[in-house]
Design a protein around this motif. Structure first.
Motif, short mmCIF file in Angstrom:
data_model
loop_
_atom_site.label_atom_id
_atom_site.label_comp_id
_atom_site.label_asym_id
_atom_site.label_seq_id
_atom_site.Cartn_x
_atom_site.Cartn_y
_atom_site.Cartn_z
N LEU A 156 -3.45 2.41 3.92
CA LEU A 156 -2.02 2.14 4.02
C LEU A 156 -1.19 3.25 3.39
O LEU A 156 -0.16 3.67 3.94
N THR A 157 -1.63 3.74 2.24
CA THR A 157 -0.86 4.79 1.56
C THR A 157 -0.92 6.12 2.30
O THR A 157 -0.07 6.98 2.09
N ARG A 158 -1.93 6.27 3.15
CA ARG A 158 -2.05 7.52 3.92
C ARG A 158 -1.30 7.47 5.24
O ARG A 158 -0.76 8.48 5.68
N VAL A 159 -1.27 6.31 5.89
CA VAL A 159 -0.71 6.24 7.25
C VAL A 159 0.75 5.78 7.26
O VAL A 159 1.46 6.04 8.24
N ASP A 160 1.20 5.11 6.20
CA ASP A 160 2.57 4.59 6.18
C ASP A 160 3.45 5.52 5.35
O ASP A 160 3.24 5.68 4.14
N SER A 161 4.44 6.13 5.97
CA SER A 161 5.30 7.11 5.29
C SER A 161 6.10 6.47 4.16
O SER A 161 6.47 7.15 3.20
N ILE A 214 -4.01 -7.76 -6.74
CA ILE A 214 -2.91 -7.71 -7.70
C ILE A 214 -1.76 -6.86 -7.15
O ILE A 214 -0.60 -7.25 -7.18
N TYR A 215 -2.11 -5.70 -6.60
CA TYR A 215 -1.08 -4.78 -6.15
C TYR A 215 -0.49 -5.16 -4.79
O TYR A 215 0.63 -4.75 -4.47
N SER A 216 -1.22 -5.93 -4.00
CA SER A 216 -0.69 -6.32 -2.69
C SER A 216 0.07 -7.63 -2.75
O SER A 216 1.14 -7.77 -2.17
N LEU A 217 -0.48 -8.62 -3.46
CA LEU A 217 0.17 -9.93 -3.50
C LEU A 217 1.48 -9.88 -4.27
O LEU A 217 2.41 -10.65 -4.00
N ARG A 218 1.57 -8.98 -5.24
CA ARG A 218 2.79 -8.87 -6.03
C ARG A 218 3.76 -7.83 -5.47
O ARG A 218 4.81 -7.58 -6.06
N ASN A 219 3.41 -7.20 -4.37
CA ASN A 219 4.18 -6.07 -3.89
C ASN A 219 4.56 -6.27 -2.42
O ASN A 219 3.71 -6.25 -1.54
N ARG A 220 5.85 -6.45 -2.18
CA ARG A 220 6.32 -6.69 -0.82
C ARG A 220 6.13 -5.45 0.05
O ARG A 220 5.85 -5.57 1.25
N GLU A 221 6.27 -4.25 -0.53
CA GLU A 221 6.13 -3.03 0.27
C GLU A 221 4.73 -2.89 0.84
O GLU A 221 4.57 -2.49 1.99
N VAL A 222 3.71 -3.24 0.05
CA VAL A 222 2.33 -3.16 0.54
C VAL A 222 2.11 -4.20 1.63
O VAL A 222 1.49 -3.90 2.67
N LYS A 223 2.61 -5.41 1.44
CA LYS A 223 2.43 -6.45 2.45
C LYS A 223 3.16 -6.10 3.74
O LYS A 223 2.63 -6.30 4.83
N ASP A 224 4.37 -5.53 3.61
CA ASP A 224 5.11 -5.12 4.80
C ASP A 224 4.38 -3.98 5.53
O ASP A 224 4.33 -3.96 6.77
N ALA A 225 3.82 -3.04 4.76
CA ALA A 225 3.08 -1.93 5.37
C ALA A 225 1.85 -2.44 6.11
O ALA A 225 1.54 -1.97 7.21
N LEU A 226 1.16 -3.42 5.51
CA LEU A 226 -0.01 -4.00 6.17
C LEU A 226 0.38 -4.68 7.47
O LEU A 226 -0.31 -4.53 8.50
N MET A 227 1.49 -5.40 7.46
CA MET A 227 1.94 -6.08 8.69
C MET A 227 2.33 -5.05 9.75
O MET A 227 2.04 -5.25 10.94
N ARG A 228 2.95 -3.95 9.35
CA ARG A 228 3.32 -2.92 10.32
C ARG A 228 2.08 -2.30 10.97
O ARG A 228 2.05 -2.05 12.18
#
Length: 310
Positions: free
Chosen positions: A48-53, A287-301
């Motif tokens: 996710l951190t590599r493919v999502d700008s 921990i970092y995904s459940l508490r972080n909306r940006e990570v969850k949004d990136a995963l959905m994208r």
């Protein structure tokens, strides 16, 4: 077995957890699930951190490297542990034991430094947001990550060299599921005072330095946040640090339980070791995904894009 007490050990036997076939089958299934979950979670973070700008920021750059260290960490221990749970002969060669310990030690030391670096990142973000882009630039992030890996490598080389320069001739049975310092030192017929003192000094330097950096960073963050008048802004500032603080508490708490307790049974040490070598690497992505909306949004994208492309 050995020909005599003075014969140098060339391979070790990892005693593991239990001799019960039923319990070993249960532990194999459980640890395999935990290890697989850790791999999938950490690889997802890296991807996710590599493919999502939108995730190509300093915080997620550090998180990507934390995930990489966690994969190294668990993969240094899990494959051999899982194999031994099914195998009749639970042997590991001396070079294999040294390699496993080196990767284990490298991952611990690199992770504690990286967690301190991530605390510094949160400190700058909350306490000095106007200079954040300057103080935590891309080049500075790369330098800080390189320092983490360099510190991990230097400490690991020192730990491994001092430990495996000892002579092992008392027994070849390690009362653990992987090659760790206390269990190996018990097998040595050499004078272990220098090696033990070096291990303690290096661990104390790494631990006190990184814990001190984390504590100072969060004390400054707390003071800065308390000066914010709006409750919503105050909560938002605290929430940006919650994931990292949870990861720090889990990691350091487990290490302190193992290495600073005056006495612990072998079973307690093994249970705690499973927690920090396998469970924490699997829990960190949650921990970092459940508490972080940006990570969850990136995963959905990413998921939606995969379905659209299909």
């Amino acid at each position: 077995m050995l020909d005599g007490n003075l014969t140098e050990v060339t391979e070790f036997v990892l005693r593991g957890f239990t001799d019960s076939p039923q319990l070993r089958a249960f532990l194999f299934t459980l640890l395999l699930l935990i290890y697989t979950a850790g791999l999938v979670g950490n690889l997802t973070i890296i991807t996710l951190t590599r493919v999502d700008s939108r995730l190509q920021t300093p915080m997620y750059f550090f998180l990507c490297n934390l995930a990489l260290i966690d994969i190294t960490y668990s993969s240094a221990i899990a494959p051999k542990t899982l194999t031994n749970l099914l195998a009749k002969k639970k042997v590991i060669s001396r070079p294999g034991c040294a390699a496993q310990f080196f990767l284990h030690s490298f991952s611990i030391n690199a992770e504690v430094v990286l967690l301190a670096v991530m605390a510094y990142d949160r400190f700058v973000s909350v306490c000095n947001p106007l200079r954040y882009a300057l103080l935590v630039s891309r080049q500075q992030c790369c330098r800080l990550v390189c320092v983490s890996y360099l510190c991990g490598c230097i400490n690991s080389v020192a730990h491994t060299a001092s430990l495996f320069s000892l002579s092992f001739c008392r027994s070849r049975v390690i009362d653990h599921f992987f090659c760790d310092i206390p269990a190996l030192q018990q097998l040595s017929c050499s004078d272990t005072r220098f090696a033990h003192g070096l291990h303690v000094a290096l661990a104390a330097a790494a631990g006190s330095g990184t814990v001190g950096a984390v504590l100072i960073s969060y004390l400054c963050i707390i003071f800065a946040v308390l000066q914010i008048r709006a409750a919503q802004d105050r909560w938002k500032a605290f929430s940006t640090c919650a994931s990292h603080l949870s990861a720090v508490t889990l990691f350091y708490g487990t290490l302190f339980f193992i290495y600073l307790r005056p006495s612990s049974s072998a079973d307690q040490c093994k249970a705690a070791a499973v927690f920090y070598t396998l469970v924490i690497p699997a829990v960190n992505p949650l921990i970092y995904s459940l508490r972080n909306r940006e990570v969850k949004d990136a995963l959905m994208r990413v998921i939606l894009k995969a379905f659209v492309d299909r």
